[in-house]
Design a protein around this motif. Structure first.
Motif, mmCIF file in Angstrom:
data_model
loop_
_atom_site.group_PDB
_atom_site.id
_atom_site.type_symbol
_atom_site.label_atom_id
_atom_site.label_comp_id
_atom_site.label_asym_id
_atom_site.label_seq_id
_atom_site.Cartn_x
_atom_site.Cartn_y
_atom_site.Cartn_z
ATOM 1 N N GLU A 95 107.225 3.979 116.910
ATOM 2 C CA GLU A 95 107.610 4.628 118.148
ATOM 3 C C GLU A 95 107.641 3.609 119.291
ATOM 4 O OE1 GLU A 95 106.529 8.864 118.842
ATOM 5 O OE2 GLU A 95 105.287 7.926 120.352
ATOM 6 N N PHE B 211 110.794 1.770 119.159
ATOM 7 C CA PHE B 211 111.839 2.659 119.669
ATOM 8 C C PHE B 211 111.834 2.667 121.199
ATOM 9 C CE2 PHE B 211 112.817 6.897 121.335
ATOM 10 C CZ PHE B 211 114.117 7.052 120.881
ATOM 11 N N CYS C 230 114.524 1.286 123.932
ATOM 12 C CA CYS C 230 115.103 2.184 124.936
ATOM 13 C C CYS C 230 114.890 1.688 126.361
ATOM 14 C CB CYS C 230 114.492 3.575 124.822
ATOM 15 S SG CYS C 230 115.175 4.585 123.532
ATOM 16 N N LEU D 59 110.455 12.541 126.911
ATOM 17 C CA LEU D 59 109.537 11.576 126.328
ATOM 18 C C LEU D 59 108.267 11.454 127.149
ATOM 19 C CD1 LEU D 59 112.013 8.736 125.320
ATOM 20 C CD2 LEU D 59 110.639 10.104 123.773
ATOM 21 N N GLU E 290 104.986 10.430 125.318
ATOM 22 C CA GLU E 290 105.231 9.172 124.638
ATOM 23 C C GLU E 290 105.310 8.029 125.629
ATOM 24 O OE1 GLU E 290 106.940 12.000 123.628
ATOM 25 O OE2 GLU E 290 108.006 11.591 121.749
ATOM 26 N N LYS F 59 115.211 4.574 114.012
ATOM 27 C CA LYS F 59 113.811 4.319 114.394
ATOM 28 C C LYS F 59 113.081 5.626 114.665
ATOM 29 C CE LYS F 59 113.298 -0.329 115.483
ATOM 30 N NZ LYS F 59 114.623 -0.874 115.844
ATOM 31 N N ARG F 60 113.747 6.476 115.427
ATOM 32 C CA ARG F 60 113.130 7.748 115.783
ATOM 33 C C ARG F 60 112.861 8.587 114.524
ATOM 34 N NH1 ARG F 60 110.231 10.117 119.856
ATOM 35 N NH2 ARG F 60 110.499 12.353 119.790
ATOM 36 N N SER G 24 109.863 7.218 112.611
ATOM 37 C CA SER G 24 108.545 7.461 113.182
ATOM 38 C C SER G 24 108.158 8.934 113.068
ATOM 39 C CB SER G 24 108.454 6.944 114.625
ATOM 40 O OG SER G 24 109.018 7.838 115.530
ATOM 41 N N ARG H 108 104.662 15.068 115.844
ATOM 42 C CA ARG H 108 106.064 15.332 116.147
ATOM 43 C C ARG H 108 106.711 15.918 114.913
ATOM 44 N NH1 ARG H 108 104.562 12.795 119.961
ATOM 45 N NH2 ARG H 108 104.336 10.546 120.266
ATOM 46 N N ASP I 50 113.810 18.281 117.485
ATOM 47 C CA ASP I 50 113.377 17.169 118.335
ATOM 48 C C ASP I 50 114.466 16.900 119.382
ATOM 49 O OD1 ASP I 50 111.582 14.932 118.964
ATOM 50 O OD2 ASP I 50 113.303 13.716 118.370
ATOM 51 N N ILE J 171 114.941 14.490 121.403
ATOM 52 C CA ILE J 171 115.439 13.118 121.452
ATOM 53 C C ILE J 171 116.508 12.896 120.388
ATOM 54 C CG2 ILE J 171 114.778 10.692 121.240
ATOM 55 C CD1 ILE J 171 113.594 12.040 123.663
ATOM 56 N N LEU J 172 116.220 13.350 119.179
ATOM 57 C CA LEU J 172 117.211 13.212 118.110
ATOM 58 C C LEU J 172 118.491 13.950 118.474
ATOM 59 C CD1 LEU J 172 115.164 13.549 114.809
ATOM 60 C CD2 LEU J 172 116.277 11.524 115.717
#
Lengths: 107, 327
Positions: free
Chosen positions: A51, A54, A58, A80, A83, B164-165, B168, B184, B189, B191-192
């Protein structure tokens, strides 16, 4: 009187149950502590590491590295919340890769 | 001809005139046509003598012709507001400031302006069902090439982020052994979902530019312009975008044979050098020269536009998209 005997038998059964419960709790605890917990902690740490990569991909500009796509990744930020904060903290705190990996073993 | 037609070239060679003239030609040929200016230094308004905005507007005195000028500043602002609104909905008050700063910063980066411009013109392409032909008057070469190179670059980028997402989240799910709640989950999700939406957007852009767009380069008969055109043509071809032709603009008219004054001698020399450049363009380029437009004394506006349009040897036949085949 037959009631009393019933009570006595009931009490023994209860005590056996309680004993088994305690045993089960101990066994579960032992198993959890020795096997489950370290296992998922490790996986979770690995997931966190991913993460982090990631997040760094970003938002490199959070560390002063200009990113041509931060315009697009900014729209992810509202989702997010936790996170982002945790990531920033982890990134600033992390002394070295060794320290991070070392945390998995409870010396 | 494809539905989307782009005119590009060095600064000041007459891209706006050419794209406006071509749009007029298409409109006169009975196609509903939209001219879109993506050059931050807009001059489409000047050509049509009418103030244009960020939304398509009918051009006065012409049938079947609409025009608009994309304003990236407005788009950046809009995107910023949108993101902040989502932030307000999602994030607890304690954290808003921290993340807010990050969002503001992202909208100040050098790439933001280009990204906004890109978003807007892809939006225009996506919502162009009402038109048979969309003509883009692009910004000078460098900017355009970068802009058109974006989809491929961004597709790759988004792909890596998505992977990557996914990895994880997958690990977080695996870490939830027994009855533990994973931190998660893959389903729903946000973000996805966002990343996938973006990916689709870039894929659409890349595919449309490669399959349904034609590019013309406007060039002046001088050394600098010819050189830049060569680079632009190569750059576009490298990206798999087809350059259909070169429109030569600003040719100097020669003097009459019996004239021999200083002006006439100047013009004769000028014409001679231009001929040489024109020959280079004809012989050394893979693309055909589709127009040779002489310099005009007056600004190219109104009737002149129709005149220039007549000299453009670019066909206007309706694009072979499913929507127009049915007619």
């Amino acid at each position: 009187m037959s009631d009393a005997t019933d009570d006595g038998e009931g009490a023994i059964a209860d005590r056996i149950d309680r004993y088994l419960d305690a045993l089960r709790e101990w066994a579960t605890g032992l198993y959890h502590g020795l096997v489950t917990h370290p296992a998922y902690e490790k996986i979770e740490k690995e997931a966190e590491d991913l993460e982090d990569t990631f997040m760094l991909a970003c938002f490199p500009d959070a560390f002063g590295i200009p990113s041509p796509v931060s315009y697009y990744t900014a729209e992810l930020l509202p989702y997010l919340e936790s996170e982002f904060e945790a990531w920033e903290r982890r990134m600033w705190d992390r002394g070295s890769m060794l320290e991070r990996k070392g945390q998995q073993y409870h010396f | 001809m494809e539905k989307f037609v782009f005119f590009g070239g060095k600064g000041g060679v007459g891209k706006t005139t050419m794209s406006a003239a071509y749009a007029v030609k298409c409109a006169d040929a009975g196609l509903d046509t939209l001219v879109v200016s993506t050059d931050p230094a807009h001059s489409t308004s000047d050509v049509f003598d009418q103030q244009l905005g960020d939304e398509p507007q009918a051009v006065d005195g012409r049938d079947r012709l609409w025009a608009m000028e994309i304003d990236p500043d407005e788009e950046v602002e809009h995107h910023l507001m949108e993101t902040k609104r989502a932030l307000g909905d999602q994030v607890s008050a304690a954290l808003v400031n921290e993340i807010d700063r990050q969002i503001e910063m992202a909208h100040q980066t050098p790439g933001a302006y280009e990204a906004a411009l890109f978003d807007r013109f892809v939006d225009v392409m996506r919502s162009s069902e009402a038109y048979d032909r969309v003509v883009f008057d692009t910004s000078p070469t460098g900017g355009t090439l970068r802009l058109l190179g974006l989809p491929e670059f961004l597709e790759g980028w988004i792909d890596r982020l998505l992977r990557k997402r996914e990895q994880s989240i997958d690990l977080f799910e695996k870490a939830a052994i027994g009855n533990n709640e994973p931190r998660r989950v893959m389903d729903g999700d946000p973000i996805l979902a966002r990343l996938r939406e973006r990916k689709e957007f870039f894929e659409y852009a890349g595919e449309t530019l490669r399959e349904h767009a034609a590019f013309f380069l406007v060039v002046n008969p001088d050394e600098l312009s010819v050189r830049e055109t060569r680079r632009a043509a190569e750059g576009l071809s490298d990206r798999g975008l087809s350059v259909r032709g070169l429109a030569v603009n600003r040719l100097t008219p020669g003097p009459d044979d019996d004239e021999n004054g200083r002006g006439a001698r100047y013009l004769r020399d000028r014409v001679a050098t231009e001929r040489a450049h024109l020959r280079t363009l004809r012989e050394e380029f893979d693309q055909p020269v589709v127009a040779e437009i002489e310099t005009r004394v007056e600004e190219v506006k109104g009737d002149f536009l129709t005149e220039v349009a007549a000299e453009l040897d670019i066909d206007t036949a309706a694009p072979a998209t499913p929507s127009s085949e049915s007619t």
